[in-house]
Structure formats: C-alpha cells, structure tokens
Design a protein around this motif. Structure first.
Motif, PDB file in Angstrom:
ATOM      1  N   SER A  52       6.306   7.739   7.970  1.00  0.00           N
ATOM      2  CA  SER A  52       7.672   7.387   7.568  1.00  0.00           C
ATOM      3  C   SER A  52       7.630   6.239   6.568  1.00  0.00           C
ATOM      4  N   PHE A  53       8.306   6.438   5.422  1.00  0.00           N
ATOM      5  CA  PHE A  53       8.318   5.435   4.360  1.00  0.00           C
ATOM      6  C   PHE A  53       9.745   4.951   4.106  1.00  0.00           C
ATOM      7  N   PRO A  54      10.017   3.641   4.247  1.00  0.00           N
ATOM      8  CA  PRO A  54      11.325   3.134   3.826  1.00  0.00           C
ATOM      9  C   PRO A  54      11.489   3.331   2.322  1.00  0.00           C
ATOM     10  N   VAL A  55      12.687   3.682   1.886  1.00  0.00           N
ATOM     11  CA  VAL A  55      12.944   3.993   0.480  1.00  0.00           C
ATOM     12  C   VAL A  55      13.955   3.001  -0.097  1.00  0.00           C
ATOM     13  N   THR A  56      13.638   2.466  -1.283  1.00  0.00           N
ATOM     14  CA  THR A  56      14.553   1.599  -2.031  1.00  0.00           C
ATOM     15  C   THR A  56      14.532   2.022  -3.496  1.00  0.00           C
ATOM     16  N   THR A  57      15.343   1.385  -4.310  1.00  0.00           N
ATOM     17  CA  THR A  57      15.350   1.699  -5.744  1.00  0.00           C
ATOM     18  C   THR A  57      14.182   1.039  -6.472  1.00  0.00           C
ATOM     19  N   THR A  58      13.420   0.210  -5.774  1.00  0.00           N
ATOM     20  CA  THR A  58      12.205  -0.384  -6.331  1.00  0.00           C
ATOM     21  C   THR A  58      11.016   0.409  -5.821  1.00  0.00           C
ATOM     22  N   MET A  63       0.010   2.903   2.202  1.00  0.00           N
ATOM     23  CA  MET A  63      -1.321   3.429   2.467  1.00  0.00           C
ATOM     24  C   MET A  63      -1.265   4.246   3.757  1.00  0.00           C
ATOM     25  N   ILE A  64      -1.791   5.475   3.686  1.00  0.00           N
ATOM     26  CA  ILE A  64      -1.855   6.344   4.858  1.00  0.00           C
ATOM     27  C   ILE A  64      -3.237   6.992   4.900  1.00  0.00           C
ATOM     28  N   THR A  65      -3.555   7.630   6.021  1.00  0.00           N
ATOM     29  CA  THR A  65      -4.789   8.391   6.142  1.00  0.00           C
ATOM     30  C   THR A  65      -4.423   9.864   6.236  1.00  0.00           C
ATOM     31  N   GLN A  66      -4.797  10.628   5.217  1.00  0.00           N
ATOM     32  CA  GLN A  66      -4.495  12.056   5.193  1.00  0.00           C
ATOM     33  C   GLN A  66      -5.472  12.790   6.099  1.00  0.00           C
ATOM     34  N   PRO A  67      -4.970  13.624   7.007  1.00  0.00           N
ATOM     35  CA  PRO A  67      -5.871  14.405   7.867  1.00  0.00           C
ATOM     36  C   PRO A  67      -6.782  15.307   7.031  1.00  0.00           C
ATOM     37  N   ALA A  68      -8.048  15.394   7.420  1.00  0.00           N
ATOM     38  CA  ALA A  68      -9.035  16.166   6.657  1.00  0.00           C
ATOM     39  C   ALA A  68      -8.670  17.640   6.552  1.00  0.00           C
ATOM     40  N   GLU A  69      -8.075  18.200   7.600  1.00  0.00           N
ATOM     41  CA  GLU A  69      -7.778  19.636   7.605  1.00  0.00           C
ATOM     42  C   GLU A  69      -6.461  19.996   6.933  1.00  0.00           C
ATOM     43  N   PRO A  93      -9.648  -5.271  -4.722  1.00  0.00           N
ATOM     44  CA  PRO A  93      -9.485  -5.020  -3.295  1.00  0.00           C
ATOM     45  C   PRO A  93      -8.019  -4.731  -2.962  1.00  0.00           C
ATOM     46  N   VAL A  94      -7.814  -3.803  -2.056  1.00  0.00           N
ATOM     47  CA  VAL A  94      -6.463  -3.418  -1.646  1.00  0.00           C
ATOM     48  C   VAL A  94      -6.027  -4.334  -0.505  1.00  0.00           C
ATOM     49  N   THR A  95      -4.839  -4.920  -0.663  1.00  0.00           N
ATOM     50  CA  THR A  95      -4.269  -5.726   0.416  1.00  0.00           C
ATOM     51  C   THR A  95      -3.010  -5.035   0.920  1.00  0.00           C
ATOM     52  N   THR A  96      -2.796  -5.125   2.236  1.00  0.00           N
ATOM     53  CA  THR A  96      -1.676  -4.426   2.857  1.00  0.00           C
ATOM     54  C   THR A  96      -0.976  -5.336   3.860  1.00  0.00           C
ATOM     55  N   GLU A  97       0.184  -4.878   4.303  1.00  0.00           N
ATOM     56  CA  GLU A  97       0.917  -5.550   5.368  1.00  0.00           C
ATOM     57  C   GLU A  97       1.623  -4.484   6.200  1.00  0.00           C
ATOM     58  N   PRO A  98       1.941  -4.807   7.465  1.00  0.00           N
ATOM     59  CA  PRO A  98       2.675  -3.840   8.285  1.00  0.00           C
ATOM     60  C   PRO A  98       4.046  -3.551   7.679  1.00  0.00           C
ATOM     61  N   VAL A  99       4.560  -2.365   7.971  1.00  0.00           N
ATOM     62  CA  VAL A  99       5.880  -1.970   7.479  1.00  0.00           C
ATOM     63  C   VAL A  99       6.872  -2.127   8.635  1.00  0.00           C
ATOM     64  N   VAL A 100       7.877  -2.981   8.430  1.00  0.00           N
ATOM     65  CA  VAL A 100       8.899  -3.199   9.445  1.00  0.00           C
ATOM     66  C   VAL A 100      10.195  -2.562   8.950  1.00  0.00           C
ATOM     67  N   TYR A 101      10.813  -1.760   9.814  1.00  0.00           N
ATOM     68  CA  TYR A 101      12.057  -1.062   9.486  1.00  0.00           C
ATOM     69  C   TYR A 101      13.022  -1.246  10.651  1.00  0.00           C
ATOM     70  N   ASN A 102      14.171  -1.810  10.369  1.00  0.00           N
ATOM     71  CA  ASN A 102      15.174  -2.087  11.410  1.00  0.00           C
ATOM     72  C   ASN A 102      14.572  -2.822  12.611  1.00  0.00           C
ATOM     73  N   GLY A 103      13.698  -3.789  12.319  1.00  0.00           N
ATOM     74  CA  GLY A 103      13.116  -4.615  13.362  1.00  0.00           C
ATOM     75  C   GLY A 103      11.921  -4.024  14.082  1.00  0.00           C
ATOM     76  N   GLU A 104      11.513  -2.811  13.747  1.00  0.00           N
ATOM     77  CA  GLU A 104      10.370  -2.173  14.396  1.00  0.00           C
ATOM     78  C   GLU A 104       9.256  -1.909  13.385  1.00  0.00           C
ATOM     79  N   VAL A 112       1.358  -1.510   0.621  1.00  0.00           N
ATOM     80  CA  VAL A 112       0.320  -2.075  -0.244  1.00  0.00           C
ATOM     81  C   VAL A 112       0.938  -3.215  -1.041  1.00  0.00           C
ATOM     82  N   THR A 113       0.308  -4.387  -0.988  1.00  0.00           N
ATOM     83  CA  THR A 113       0.820  -5.565  -1.698  1.00  0.00           C
ATOM     84  C   THR A 113       0.004  -5.895  -2.943  1.00  0.00           C
ATOM     85  N   SER A 114      -1.118  -5.219  -3.142  1.00  0.00           N
ATOM     86  CA  SER A 114      -1.936  -5.414  -4.342  1.00  0.00           C
ATOM     87  C   SER A 114      -1.524  -4.396  -5.410  1.00  0.00           C
ATOM     88  N   PRO A 115      -1.993  -4.578  -6.665  1.00  0.00           N
ATOM     89  CA  PRO A 115      -1.586  -3.659  -7.748  1.00  0.00           C
ATOM     90  C   PRO A 115      -1.994  -2.204  -7.487  1.00  0.00           C
TER      91      PRO A 115
END
Length: 171
Positions: A52-58, A63-69, A93-104, A112-115
C-alpha cells in the motif's frame, strides 16, 4: 461464454484466417476450437501480501520486495484522483524510512529518502481514479527482487488515499 459459443468463435476465426480453405478436416477445426478454449484469460492470483502506497501530488518513491514467482501485478487506485506509477532506478546508498498512514505504520513498504528516478506523468502507467487493472510486470531497472516504485496523483485527491499493489500471476 459457453463452450459451444467458443467453438463457433474459433470456427469463425479459422474461417477468417483461411484455415477452412486449406482443407482442414472438421476434427482439425475442433482442435482449433479447443486451443481457443485453453488460451482464455486466467484469473489473477495474488502470491503475497498487498503493498500500500500513500498518494500525493508530489512524486514519492517506495521500496518493496517483489516476489520471485510474480509474472504480473494488479494495481487498485482507491484515490479520487488519477495516478501514474512506475518502477524507477535508485542511487546507492539508498536510505529509507517507515511509511506512516493515519497514525499506523504500513508493513512491507518503506519510503525512499535518497535520490531516485521519478514517475513521468506523460509516459508511465496511468490509473484512472477509483479503478484497478492487472498488467504484466516489466523488468526491474535495478535487477533483483528489491523494486523502487514511484507514484504520484495528477491532481489533489481531496483526502488521504492509498494505491494498492498485488503481485501474482494471471490477469
């Protein structure tokens, strides 16, 4: 569609392709009909949990892990806005942070917070507001199972919303 209708459709297609004109026996036409029945659409079958990805106009990259199959994916746009989505390259190097949506915190997705590359509103995969569809999975620009997904709403959805992505097989 009934099998009899499919056989009629296959016979019509065979006629249109000149199969009947080549002198194929009725049994050969039946084989053509049976082939058409076997290549009908296979229902989409999810192989793992939803991303699940939060969506904005920006443009945001996740980052996700695609299942091999996984051979295809189904996207569901629950937003009241059209969106575009694409796999993009990331710069190490890729830097990331947790995704919080409606407090969860959303599981199995990191922001992803890096370029990274960014979604292109004119060329990338487009989803109308409140629609979904299944598509074949394109090659990962970063190789391997880690995929960077860039997503953006084309206009303000008016309220927080999520785009949901399922990997699997079928259509």
């Amino acid at each position: 569609m009934k099998a009899r209708d499919l056989a009629g459709l296959a016979a019509s297609v065979g006629l249109a392709l000149g199969i009947v004109g080549t002198g194929l026996l009725p049994s050969a036409r039946a084989q053509v009909a049976n082939t058409w029945q076997r290549v009908l659409v296979v229902p989409f079958q999810r192989v793992e949990k939803t991303f699940s990805f939060p969506v904005t106009t920006t443009s945001q990259t996740y980052m996700i892990t695609q299942p091999a199959e996984a051979e295809s994916y189904r996207g569901n746009n629950a937003c009241a806005a059209d969106i575009v989505i694409s796999s993009v390259p990331a710069t190490a190097p890729v830097t990331t942070e947790p995704v919080v949506y409606n407090g969860e915190t959303i599981p199995n997705v990191l922001r992803v917070t890096s370029p990274t590359g960014q979604v292109n509103q004119f060329e990338d995969t487009f989803y109308f507001a409140r629609t979904g569809r299944a598509l074949a999975s394109v090659p990962n620009p970063m190789q391997g199972s880690t995929r960077y997904v860039s997503i953006m709403a084309l206009f303000d959805p008016g309220a927080p919303c999520l785009f949901r992505l399922n990997y699997g097989g079928g259509s």
